[in-house]
Motif scaffolding. Structure first.
Motif, PDB file in Angstrom:
ATOM      1  N   PHE A 120       0.802  -1.215   0.000  1.00  0.00           N
ATOM      2  CA  PHE A 120       0.000   0.000   0.000  1.00  0.00           C
ATOM      3  C   PHE A 120       0.843   1.277   0.000  1.00  0.00           C
ATOM      4  O   PHE A 120       0.342   2.347  -0.350  1.00  0.00           O
ATOM      5  N   ILE A 121       2.089   1.181   0.411  1.00  0.00           N
ATOM      6  CA  ILE A 121       3.003   2.318   0.396  1.00  0.00           C
ATOM      7  C   ILE A 121       4.177   1.984  -0.527  1.00  0.00           C
ATOM      8  O   ILE A 121       4.812   0.939  -0.391  1.00  0.00           O
ATOM      9  N   ASP A 153      -0.041   7.335  -2.049  1.00  0.00           N
ATOM     10  CA  ASP A 153      -0.424   5.943  -1.777  1.00  0.00           C
ATOM     11  C   ASP A 153      -0.457   5.130  -3.064  1.00  0.00           C
ATOM     12  O   ASP A 153      -0.820   5.632  -4.140  1.00  0.00           O
TER      13      ASP A 153
END
Length: 375
Positions: free
Chosen positions: A33-34, A241
């Motif tokens: 997600f990052i 993100d």
């Protein structure tokens, strides 16, 4: 007539649903997600689109403006020249660095920064010697790039850094040069309402300078050095993100088609309303991405009548912007008075924007125009 949206993100989603849904599903399944691979892919594709060598995505458009100023060491005592007729973030980032915004008036036709007034403001700062001239932030308002051929020359002659605020300009062009390719660095926003928007906040900085690129990557993640837990400077936490990057990729692929549609829509609006209001002026050799379609009334009373009539007919409209920055309360200590920047002040009293997006129908445009033609 169905409900008219100012910017119909739902229509765009329905058109791109298959690709957007697949992109979101892939991110969730991969669970990165990052800083997932979609972020780097987006940066590469944004470079290819704009013609820049380097792109650093970040958490929002305001950080995209702030990060180059931080990298350049903009500080208290510095003067940064910025248009008065734009969104507050363009000047807020100057204040966040402790520097002083010096506001510049607008061109009455395009509403962008007036190069002639910029020259005057630079000369005034040099004469008073209270501030050190350091940089210019030129904004691409409503989709059309600022006059960068002239502004770049002014910056060079005065040894000033130039930052392009392309938050509204993505997709615009001067000749074959794309918005976000001008100046020492350029910034854009992926706020959902933008012509290229994500489903939250997001932004990007562009440059051709490898040293600036390295600094921007460090500033983006807490001023990191060779690894995450080595901090070599003061930075911020401003990563895009992975989900937002994944959503932006299919939107970027669809952008040229949507840009064509917005330009056709703008032409249809213009043909119907050119005898009723001042319609947008696109300079020769320039291309606007028409993220917004903004009309100018003769006076404030005429604008009020137009907005009230549209509202009664179920048509949304928005005033960008009702107060120029030099007259905002936050800048009262700078001493600007009503009349200081007359063009920006008149624009704030007379402009209003109509619904515009990459999927607006001819039927909707014709309905809106008929409402305004009855005034």
């Amino acid at each position: 007539m169905e409900e008219i949206k100012f910017n119909d993100l739902g229509a765009q989603y329905r058109a791109l649903k298959k690709d957007i849904d697949a992109a979101i599903t892939n991110v969730i399944a991969d669970s990165r997600f990052i800083s997932g691979p979609q972020v780097e892919q987006l940066e590469a594709e944004l470079c290819a689109y704009t013609g820049r060598k380097y792109c650093v995505t970040c958490g929002n458009g305001t950080d995209a403006l702030r990060m180059p100023l931080m990298a350049w060491g903009i500080k208290p005592g510095d003067a940064v020249f910025v248009p008065a007729f734009t969104f507050y973030a363009s000047s807020e980032v100057i204040s966040l660095c402790g520097a002083t915004p010096v506001f510049v008036d607008s061109c009455p036709d395009t509403f962008n920064m007036d190069p002639e007034d910029l020259k005057k403001k630079i000369a005034e700062v040099k004469v008073t010697r209270k501030l050190v001239p350091r940089a210019i932030i030129a904004v691409d308002l409503f989709g059309q790039p600022a006059q960068f051929p002239e502004i770049s020359q002014i910056a060079e002659e005065n040894h000033l850094l130039l930052l392009e605020d392309g938050a509204q300009g993505f997709g615009g062009r001067i000749g074959e040069a794309h918005a976000c390719s001008f100046g020492n660095a350029s910034a854009t926003s992926f706020f959902p309402a933008k012509a290229l928007g994500c489903y939250g906040d997001g932004g990007a900085v562009f440059t051709d300078d490898p040293e600036l690129y390295a600094l921007l990557k460090s500033i983006r993640v807490h001023g990191k050095g060779s690894m995450k837990y080595e901090n070599v400077r003061v930075g911020i936490n401003s990563r895009l993100d992975t989900l937002q990057a994944a959503i932006l990729l299919p939107k970027l692929h669809a952008f040229p088609k949507e840009d064509d549609h917005r330009n056709r829509a703008a032409q249809r609006y213009t043909e119907a309303l050119k005898d009723k209001f001042h319609t947008p002026v696109v300079r020769s050799g320039y291309h606007s991405s028409f993220g917004y379609f903004t009309l100018r009334a003769e006076n404030e009373a005429e604008r009020t009548r137009a907005i009230d009539t549209l509202k009664a007919a179920g048509v949304p409209s928005i005033i960008y912007y009702p107060c120029p920055l030099h007259l905002q309360k936050v800048y009262a200590p700078l001493g600007y008075q009503v009349g200081s920047l007359p063009v920006a002040e008149k624009l704030a009293k007379t402009v209003f924007s109509l619904p515009m997006h990459g999927y607006i129908s001819d039927e909707t445009i014709d309905y809106i125009c008929k409402v305004l033609q009855k005034l």
